[in-house]
Design a protein around this motif. Structure first.
Motif, mmCIF file in Angstrom:
data_model
loop_
_atom_site.group_PDB
_atom_site.id
_atom_site.type_symbol
_atom_site.label_atom_id
_atom_site.label_comp_id
_atom_site.label_asym_id
_atom_site.label_seq_id
_atom_site.Cartn_x
_atom_site.Cartn_y
_atom_site.Cartn_z
ATOM 1 N N HIS A 258 0.997 -1.185 0.026
ATOM 2 C CA HIS A 258 0.060 -0.016 0.293
ATOM 3 C C HIS A 258 0.902 1.247 -0.079
ATOM 4 N N ALA A 259 1.862 1.211 0.635
ATOM 5 C CA ALA A 259 2.772 2.358 0.844
ATOM 6 C C ALA A 259 3.617 2.682 -0.442
ATOM 7 N N LYS A 260 3.955 1.407 -1.281
ATOM 8 C CA LYS A 260 4.510 1.828 -2.663
ATOM 9 C C LYS A 260 3.726 2.250 -3.358
ATOM 10 N N VAL A 261 2.367 2.366 -3.521
ATOM 11 C CA VAL A 261 1.453 2.711 -4.389
ATOM 12 C C VAL A 261 0.849 4.179 -3.761
ATOM 13 N N ASN A 262 1.405 4.477 -2.702
ATOM 14 C CA ASN A 262 0.989 5.960 -2.005
ATOM 15 C C ASN A 262 -0.337 5.763 -1.411
ATOM 16 N N GLN A 263 -0.727 4.537 -0.978
ATOM 17 C CA GLN A 263 -1.978 4.294 -0.029
ATOM 18 C C GLN A 263 -1.698 4.399 1.241
ATOM 19 N N SER A 264 -1.325 5.714 1.954
ATOM 20 C CA SER A 264 -0.780 5.806 3.358
ATOM 21 C C SER A 264 -1.598 5.468 4.255
#
Length: 395
Positions: A258-264
């Motif tokens: 999720h962090a990698k695709v900016n879904q913080s």
């Protein structure tokens, strides 16, 4: 009657050992006729000989019995110490566990269980080289047991010794081909070694034999990407993000995805679930601090999270240096420099020197005198490992 059976068995064992020891001490040649037999007048001598023989046998039986009792007592004591070590491990008191296990090994140097537990305690304490030695000794003690090979492979994987890890997991799989985690870990070693086709094959096998760790889909997504298989990679990522994780590592992996695709927000939710599943997971707290501090710029929350890592990894300078950076970004110079000095007290390698230089560089924005210290630390890091510093500066 169990006690009677046990007693009879012990008696048979004692007698068998007694006569074996007697016969082993004698040599038998060709039997020859006696030149002379006992006469009636020699009956007293014969009786004395038989009495002496009976006394000898009885004495030997007594000593054998004592030896067995002492041995059984020692086994009981060692089992109790192993139990205490296991209790210390469950309480995450790694050094106490190591101390207990060293006591066992001082009495029984080839105790496989003690070496396996000691390897685990050393690994959890961050002492990977010593842990690898313990696990390697396990593979020599019991080469046909898969678990020494498995744990050795885990350590080598963490050390990025991908070739050695591949060999260890291959041994493990040969002995225990139905263990999905062994296939998954060998895939990670193969991926690290640049053997992407083998990694894909191993991940497929892990799924075929019932791997329940949902992260296997994300790992296969990465391997498909490395093989240039875009459609397959996209399908595996979609499935992974849809699945509910079933274990700690899968929650952590989904958080990173999720962090990698900016879904913080989704990443934080996954990392927070990881900390609830295992409050002692340093990786969960560290990943949480990374998202809060680096992506969302929530410095206070990030400091709280990385402080948990420091408590769990007290001999690791990296989380101390990370907190120092966060303090410096929050404008707390004293706290930042305190963390920098504490990190350097733990270790003064190029990586720690470079991190400490970064802290002083940040604080120099409000205190010009810190600039000189930053350059001093950077020069020291470059002297220790110029290639490392160059790679970090270029990055």
């Amino acid at each position: 009657d169990t006690s009677a059976m046990s007693s009879d068995h012990q008696l048979d064992f004692t007698l068998a050992m007694t006569f074996d020891e007697i016969f082993n001490g004698l040599s038998f040649g060709e039997q020859r006729p006696l030149k002379r037999r006992f006469s009636d007048g020699d009956s007293a001598i014969a009786s004395d000989v038989l009495d002496a023989w009976k006394t000898t046998v009885a004495t030997q039986q007594h000593f054998n019995d004592m030896q067995l009792r002492v041995r059984n007592f020692m086994l009981t004591v060692l089992a109790a110490i192993l139990g205490a070590a296991a209790q210390a491990l469950s309480g995450q008191d790694w050094q106490q566990a190591i101390d207990y296990l060293d006591r066992v090994l001082a009495s029984d140097a080839d105790n496989y269980q003690a070496w396996l537990l000691k390897g685990h305690a050393l690994l959890c304490a961050g002492r990977r080289p010593q842990a690898l030695e313990a696990y390697s000794f396990c593979t020599r003690l019991q080469p046909n047991s898969p678990w020494g090979w498995f744990q050795s492979g885990v350590v080598r994987l963490e050390q990025r010794d991908y070739q050695g890890s591949l060999a260890d997991f291959t041994h493990c799989i040969q002995l225990e081909p139905g263990e999905p985690t062994a296939w998954l870990n060998r895939a990670l070693a193969a991926q690290g070694n640049g053997q992407f086709k083998q990694a894909l094959s191993d991940l497929n096998q892990a799924l075929d034999i019932g791997c329940t760790e949902t992260r296997v889909w994300y790992l296969r997504h990465l391997v498909h990407q490395q093989l240039g298989q875009a459609a397959e990679a996209e399908a595996d990522l979609k499935k992974f993000l849809e699945l509910e994780p079933t274990d700690l590592k899968s929650w952590l992996t989904r958080g990173l995805a999720h962090a990698k695709v900016n879904q913080s927000e989704q990443a934080i939710a996954d990392f927070e679930m990881s900390t609830r599943l295992d409050p002692e997971s340093a990786d969960a707290w560290q990943n949480l601090a990374m998202v809060q501090g680096e992506i969302l710029n929530e410095l206070e929350l990030a400091i709280d999270a990385i402080s948990e890592v420091i408590a769990l990894r007290s001999i690791d300078p990296k989380p101390l240096a990370t907190r120092g950076v966060l303090h410096a970004r929050a404008g707390r110079r004293d706290a930042a420099l305190a963390d920098a000095h504490a990190a350097l007290e733990l270790k003064s390698d190029a990586d720690t020197l470079f991190r400490a230089a970064g802290i002083f560089a940040l604080t120099s924005q409000t205190n010009a005198a810190d600039r000189d210290k930053a350059f001093e630390l950077l020069r020291a890091a470059a002297f220790r490992d110029p290639e490392f510093v160059l790679s970090r500066v270029e990055a």
